[in-house]
Design a protein around this motif. Sequence first.
Motif, mmCIF file in Angstrom:
data_model
loop_
_atom_site.group_PDB
_atom_site.id
_atom_site.type_symbol
_atom_site.label_atom_id
_atom_site.label_comp_id
_atom_site.label_asym_id
_atom_site.label_seq_id
_atom_site.Cartn_x
_atom_site.Cartn_y
_atom_site.Cartn_z
ATOM 1 N N VAL A 340 0.842 -1.193 0.000
ATOM 2 C CA VAL A 340 0.000 0.000 0.000
ATOM 3 C C VAL A 340 0.879 1.246 0.000
ATOM 4 O O VAL A 340 2.044 1.206 0.415
ATOM 5 C CB VAL A 340 -0.941 0.046 1.233
ATOM 6 C CG1 VAL A 340 -1.912 -1.112 1.204
ATOM 7 C CG2 VAL A 340 -0.129 0.028 2.537
ATOM 8 N N GLU A 341 0.312 2.354 -0.471
ATOM 9 C CA GLU A 341 0.956 3.661 -0.366
ATOM 10 C C GLU A 341 0.503 4.320 0.929
ATOM 11 O O GLU A 341 -0.694 4.445 1.165
ATOM 12 C CB GLU A 341 0.532 4.587 -1.504
ATOM 13 C CG GLU A 341 0.932 4.207 -2.875
ATOM 14 C CD GLU A 341 0.338 5.186 -3.889
ATOM 15 O OE1 GLU A 341 0.311 6.400 -3.603
ATOM 16 O OE2 GLU A 341 -0.118 4.720 -4.937
ATOM 17 N N TYR A 342 1.448 4.731 1.740
ATOM 18 C CA TYR A 342 1.096 5.509 2.925
ATOM 19 C C TYR A 342 1.659 6.912 2.762
ATOM 20 O O TYR A 342 2.873 7.099 2.732
ATOM 21 C CB TYR A 342 1.629 4.866 4.200
ATOM 22 C CG TYR A 342 1.363 5.732 5.426
ATOM 23 C CD1 TYR A 342 0.080 5.799 5.970
ATOM 24 C CD2 TYR A 342 2.373 6.495 6.006
ATOM 25 C CE1 TYR A 342 -0.184 6.597 7.067
ATOM 26 C CE2 TYR A 342 2.108 7.300 7.105
ATOM 27 C CZ TYR A 342 0.835 7.342 7.636
ATOM 28 O OH TYR A 342 0.573 8.147 8.722
ATOM 29 N N TRP A 343 0.765 7.887 2.622
ATOM 30 C CA TRP A 343 1.184 9.285 2.483
ATOM 31 C C TRP A 343 1.317 9.882 3.878
ATOM 32 O O TRP A 343 0.331 9.970 4.626
ATOM 33 C CB TRP A 343 0.163 10.071 1.654
ATOM 34 C CG TRP A 343 0.174 9.698 0.208
ATOM 35 C CD1 TRP A 343 -0.300 8.541 -0.354
ATOM 36 C CD2 TRP A 343 0.732 10.467 -0.869
ATOM 37 N NE1 TRP A 343 -0.081 8.535 -1.706
ATOM 38 C CE2 TRP A 343 0.546 9.703 -2.059
ATOM 39 C CE3 TRP A 343 1.349 11.705 -0.955
ATOM 40 C CZ2 TRP A 343 0.964 10.158 -3.305
ATOM 41 C CZ3 TRP A 343 1.766 12.157 -2.199
ATOM 42 C CH2 TRP A 343 1.577 11.389 -3.355
ATOM 43 N N GLN A 344 2.534 10.247 4.225
ATOM 44 C CA GLN A 344 2.764 10.787 5.568
ATOM 45 C C GLN A 344 1.967 12.063 5.800
ATOM 46 O O GLN A 344 1.837 12.904 4.908
ATOM 47 C CB GLN A 344 4.254 11.065 5.777
ATOM 48 C CG GLN A 344 5.105 9.809 5.850
ATOM 49 C CD GLN A 344 6.546 10.105 6.248
ATOM 50 O OE1 GLN A 344 6.875 11.201 6.699
ATOM 51 N NE2 GLN A 344 7.418 9.128 6.082
ATOM 52 N N ALA A 355 6.573 16.329 0.953
ATOM 53 C CA ALA A 355 5.709 15.140 0.899
ATOM 54 C C ALA A 355 6.581 13.909 1.017
ATOM 55 O O ALA A 355 7.767 13.940 0.675
ATOM 56 C CB ALA A 355 4.905 15.101 -0.406
ATOM 57 N N CYS A 356 5.997 12.823 1.509
ATOM 58 C CA CYS A 356 6.728 11.548 1.578
ATOM 59 C C CYS A 356 5.716 10.407 1.535
ATOM 60 O O CYS A 356 4.713 10.436 2.259
ATOM 61 C CB CYS A 356 7.578 11.454 2.844
ATOM 62 S SG CYS A 356 8.620 9.966 2.897
ATOM 63 N N VAL A 357 5.978 9.453 0.676
ATOM 64 C CA VAL A 357 5.138 8.267 0.566
ATOM 65 C C VAL A 357 5.959 7.049 0.972
ATOM 66 O O VAL A 357 7.072 6.853 0.477
ATOM 67 C CB VAL A 357 4.609 8.087 -0.871
ATOM 68 C CG1 VAL A 357 3.972 6.710 -1.042
ATOM 69 C CG2 VAL A 357 3.602 9.167 -1.208
ATOM 70 N N ASP A 358 5.429 6.263 1.875
ATOM 71 C CA ASP A 358 6.036 4.982 2.234
ATOM 72 C C ASP A 358 5.290 3.880 1.509
ATOM 73 O O ASP A 358 4.064 3.777 1.600
ATOM 74 C CB ASP A 358 5.953 4.739 3.747
ATOM 75 C CG ASP A 358 6.770 5.729 4.546
ATOM 76 O OD1 ASP A 358 7.754 6.248 4.005
ATOM 77 O OD2 ASP A 358 6.405 5.999 5.710
ATOM 78 N N ILE A 359 6.030 3.064 0.755
ATOM 79 C CA ILE A 359 5.449 1.850 0.186
ATOM 80 C C ILE A 359 5.560 0.784 1.266
ATOM 81 O O ILE A 359 6.656 0.394 1.654
ATOM 82 C CB ILE A 359 6.185 1.401 -1.085
ATOM 83 C CG1 ILE A 359 6.215 2.528 -2.118
ATOM 84 C CG2 ILE A 359 5.530 0.155 -1.655
ATOM 85 C CD1 ILE A 359 4.870 2.951 -2.638
ATOM 86 N N GLN A 360 4.410 0.317 1.759
ATOM 87 C CA GLN A 360 4.392 -0.597 2.894
ATOM 88 C C GLN A 360 3.921 -1.981 2.454
ATOM 89 O O GLN A 360 2.961 -2.116 1.690
ATOM 90 C CB GLN A 360 3.476 -0.061 3.994
ATOM 91 C CG GLN A 360 3.929 1.272 4.565
ATOM 92 C CD GLN A 360 3.006 1.773 5.666
ATOM 93 O OE1 GLN A 360 1.807 1.493 5.670
ATOM 94 N NE2 GLN A 360 3.555 2.521 6.604
#
Length: 589
Positions: A340-344, A355-360
């Motif tokens: 999933v994409e997690y947008w901080q 902006a920062c997106v974590d691929i989890q």
Amino acid sequence: MSKSSSLDVISSLCKRRGFIFHSSEVYGGINGFWDYGPMGCEMKRNIKEDWWRFTVRNREDVAGLDATIIMHPAIWKASGHLDTFSDPMSTCRACKKLMRADQVWDILTDGEIGQSLTALLAEGADAARIAGWCKGKAKGLAPNLAAVLDADALTAAFEAVKADPSLAATVQALYTLLANAKGPQPAVTPCPYCGGELTEPRPFNLMFKTIVGPVEDPSNVAYLRPETAQAIFAQFQNVLATSRQQVPFGIAQMGKSFRNEVTPRNYTFRSREFEQMELEYFIRPDEAVALICGKVITLADSPDLSTPQDAWGWEVWHKYWVEQRKAWIQACGLPADSFVEYWQKPEELAHYARACVDIQYSFPFGVQELEGIAARSDFDLSQHQKHSGKSMEVFDEPLKLAAAKLDDAARAAFVETVVADWTGRGKDADAARAFVAKLFEGKYVPHVIEPSAGVDRMMLALLCNAYEEQKLVDEKGKEDVRVVLHFSPRIAPVKVAVFPLVKNKPEVYNKAREVFEYLRRRYATFWDEGGAIGRRYRRQDEIGTPWCVTIDFQTLDDGTVTVRDRDTMRQERVTLEQLKAKLEEALIV
């Protein structure tokens, strides 16, 4: 069929089949360090080579770098690592173990104490059962817990649960109560290893120190790099000058990094030595884009992300690289529904990040970050420019030409627009004016989008996703379990295995060797002549080999071989030319 697997099952397979070993195992091992065996190093190399091909070789706008692990310590001062790169650390006053303060409850849940309390709660943890646990199992598991050491504390906890059962509703709540029922307020955090009291958290810098040169003196202190990115920023001007690139462009690097983790855990997920794959993609500031193109395309414009455009602003570039990273992850074999994409949220972002997106990915131990894609503004290059005294600006000819076309009124209006935007984001008005003055000269410090991935984490995710236990029934009704790793062929450590049907017939054996010698010059190929064909198939299934090729007596007659597919277990007869075409289509990217 089951694709669910525990970390213990994965780690057992990895050791048995030569993927991953505990470092220095013959001496009892060393925590947080792992060695990659024959299968593991091949798979790891495949991941890195695939990332490099996707990120660098298949693009015209990315150059490579391979920098040293030890760099000038001033780099880490400029980047902030020397002052702020730390984790909160607590020490147990009883057992003296060190741990990250923000991981106490995760450690408890994963450990024997947490599992025992979970079982207790599942049975219905009334006051009597809790008291029985403290007088029994807890003496071995958590001997320094207040309710175990002190009868009065146990009585207080007993009475508290009788009055309010919600105090024992969760493992964390119950464990905290047993440590604090009679204790002072505020409540102390109990040690997840023994139940003792933890110290207040204090910062612990994660960088490994070393000495450069023969004299052990403070002036010779250096550090093993905690990330590969800073070398890219430090060498930015050199790469720009020699690569014949222009902004927007990227610099990529893969390599070892080191972090002195307080609590290495979850197998290879959090280690002290690991490998990174990082890209710093440098882009024009939005203000420069506005001058050159007359507009800035934002996500609100619903842009087509397939082909980069000059008018893209930073947030479109950021989304573009999120999509690029997702595409590569899927190409490696992780299905889209597995991550999933997690947008901080704004409050979670680093102070310099826009902006920062974590691929989890959903690992057996929980949903955790696989890689991150951050819009880091111009922070890194500006910091190195400030601390080194060397310019990190670029000259942009189209920008200077665009600025020269503005009349005085248009220039003044542009300045005020930028000042209003900067001050609206809490930035200094004078800094905004100085920035615009540089833009009018055609100069700026580039902004950067940073996709950062861990090789070890990607490999662990691929292992977890690929693992499957299949219950099979043969023609006689006998049940069996087949363990198979469903790797993408481009990632699998061995691409094809070659078997002679029998090894005591020279004509069959020699023909098999001929096929093997041809294939291994092109692909990672495995030779196996020992045991029944079925056992040989199973051995290859457990290391994820996509195809097995058997040479038999019919091969001598008509030149065909038997190709067995790992996933379907179907077998087909093909000519050698058809085999070569099949492998080339699947493996030549």
